[in-house]
Design an enzyme around this catalytic site. Structure first.
Site, PDB file in Angstrom:
ATOM      1  N   ARG A   3       0.174  -8.933  13.582  1.00  0.00           N
ATOM      2  CA  ARG A   3      -0.583  -8.000  12.739  1.00  0.00           C
ATOM      3  C   ARG A   3      -1.453  -8.647  11.810  1.00  0.00           C
ATOM      4  O   ARG A   3      -2.552  -8.128  11.201  1.00  0.00           O
ATOM      5  CB  ARG A   3       0.711  -7.339  12.032  1.00  0.00           C
ATOM      6  N   ARG A  25      -9.513   1.407   8.739  1.00  0.00           N
ATOM      7  CA  ARG A  25      -9.222  -0.142   9.155  1.00  0.00           C
ATOM      8  C   ARG A  25     -10.171  -0.827   9.938  1.00  0.00           C
ATOM      9  O   ARG A  25      -9.722  -1.959   9.986  1.00  0.00           O
ATOM     10  CB  ARG A  25      -7.733   0.445   9.939  1.00  0.00           C
ATOM     11  N   ARG A  73      11.582  -1.995  10.536  1.00  0.00           N
ATOM     12  CA  ARG A  73      10.600  -1.370  11.555  1.00  0.00           C
ATOM     13  C   ARG A  73      10.460  -2.224  12.578  1.00  0.00           C
ATOM     14  O   ARG A  73      10.442  -3.552  12.363  1.00  0.00           O
ATOM     15  CB  ARG A  73       9.209  -1.148  10.524  1.00  0.00           C
ATOM     16  N   ARG A 115      12.165  -5.565   3.940  1.00  0.00           N
ATOM     17  CA  ARG A 115      11.670  -4.272   4.081  1.00  0.00           C
ATOM     18  C   ARG A 115      12.699  -3.362   4.998  1.00  0.00           C
ATOM     19  O   ARG A 115      13.008  -4.016   6.215  1.00  0.00           O
ATOM     20  CB  ARG A 115      10.517  -4.021   4.612  1.00  0.00           C
ATOM     21  N   LYS A 121       0.813  -1.200   0.224  1.00  0.00           N
ATOM     22  CA  LYS A 121       0.124   0.133  -0.079  1.00  0.00           C
ATOM     23  C   LYS A 121       0.786   1.161  -0.111  1.00  0.00           C
ATOM     24  O   LYS A 121       0.513   2.293  -0.887  1.00  0.00           O
ATOM     25  CB  LYS A 121      -0.830   0.162   1.323  1.00  0.00           C
TER      26      LYS A 121
END
Ligand code: AP5
Length: 231
Positions: free
Chosen positions: A172, A89, A161, A128, A13
């Site tokens: 998550r 969300r 992160r 990432r 996203k």
């Protein structure tokens, strides 16, 4: 153009949001980035959010994030439209947001649901990296920086992160399935949901997204010309 980007953690996203924003010259409102920045700067929102452990993948309460978004979209750069990444969300957030748009006499152009199988998405987390200064996202293989470990834009060090740790990623995903997947049906019933295959090269995902958005933009122009903006 007012867009909502939907999809599981790590589906891309933020990556696509940055490209869409550049293409249409729209501000991106990423609630995750907004919360991370608020926490690192120690603002009032950050102090509240810190207590809800977003670094462990927990959602902040609906009313807190709705208020933050409501304030943000009042800013002048949002006058011609904006892109929402990570908001709404939950169903309650979506319902309150619909009311906010109605009150402001603004219309949701569409919701883009980025889809990729969970195993493909999970692989993306381990590679990432984000810039410690501007938050720009990279991937060590699919979107590497020009100089290893350094942001192309700000020259900041690239970091991982805290919510990309494998145990947090698992949590998550569970939170996403419980609280966010029902939004798909909600927006499908509203007639604004559009699914994009995100299990392909980022350039191909972007091309498919732009084709869809050009179509939605043309439809929106027609709706405005016919004076039916609120139907
Ligand atoms: P947020 O920052 O929104 O995290 P998220 O939704 O979990 O999404 P991510 O940022 O992890 O992934 P992404 O889909 O943007 O993927 P990306 O482009 O980086 O939210 C963080 C937290 O804040 C939440 O968990 C929650 O606690 C809180 N929060 C936020 N909003 C909230 C709200 N509304 N209510 C309550 N709480 C809220 O891509 C991932 C990686 O894959 C990158 O390395 C990228 O380079 C790579 N990649 C991207 N596309 C491709 C591709 N096509 N092929 C290969 N690699 C790719």
């Amino acid at each position: 153009m007012i867009l909502v980007l939907l999809g599981p953690p790590g589906v891309g996203k933020g990556t696509q949001g940055a490209r869409i924003a550049l293409h249409y010259v729209l501000p991106t409102i990423s609630t995750g980035a907004m919360l991370r920045e608020a926490i690192s700067k120690g603002t009032k929102l950050g102090k509240i959010a810190e207590g809800y452990r977003i670094d462990r993948g927990e959602y902040v309460p609906d009313e807190i994030i709705v208020e933050a978004v409501d304030e943000r979209i009042e800013e002048p750069d949002c006058l011609n439209g904006f892109l929402l990444d990570g908001f709404p969300r939950t169903i309650p957030q979506a319902k309150v947001f619909a009311g906010v748009l109605l009150k402001k006499k603004r219309r949701l152009t569409g919701v883009i649901d980025f889809y990729a199988p969970i195993d493909a998405v999970v692989k993306r987390f381990s590679g990432r990296r984000i810039c410690s200064i501007c938050g720009t996202t990279y991937h060590i293989t699919s979107q590497p920086p020009k100089i290893e470990g350094i942001c192309d834009l700000e020259g900041g060090t690239l970091i991982t992160r805290p919510d990309d740790e494998p145990d947090v990623v698992q949590h998550r995903m569970e939170v996403y399935h419980e609280k966010t997947t029902p939004l798909r049906d909600y927006y499908r019933e509203c007639g604004v949901l559009h699914t994009i295959d995100a299990d392909q090269d980022p350039d191909l995902v972007f091309r498919a997204t732009i084709e869809l958005l050009n179509r939605l933009e043309a439809e929106e122009t027609l709706i405005f010309e016919q004076g039916k903006w609120n139907v």
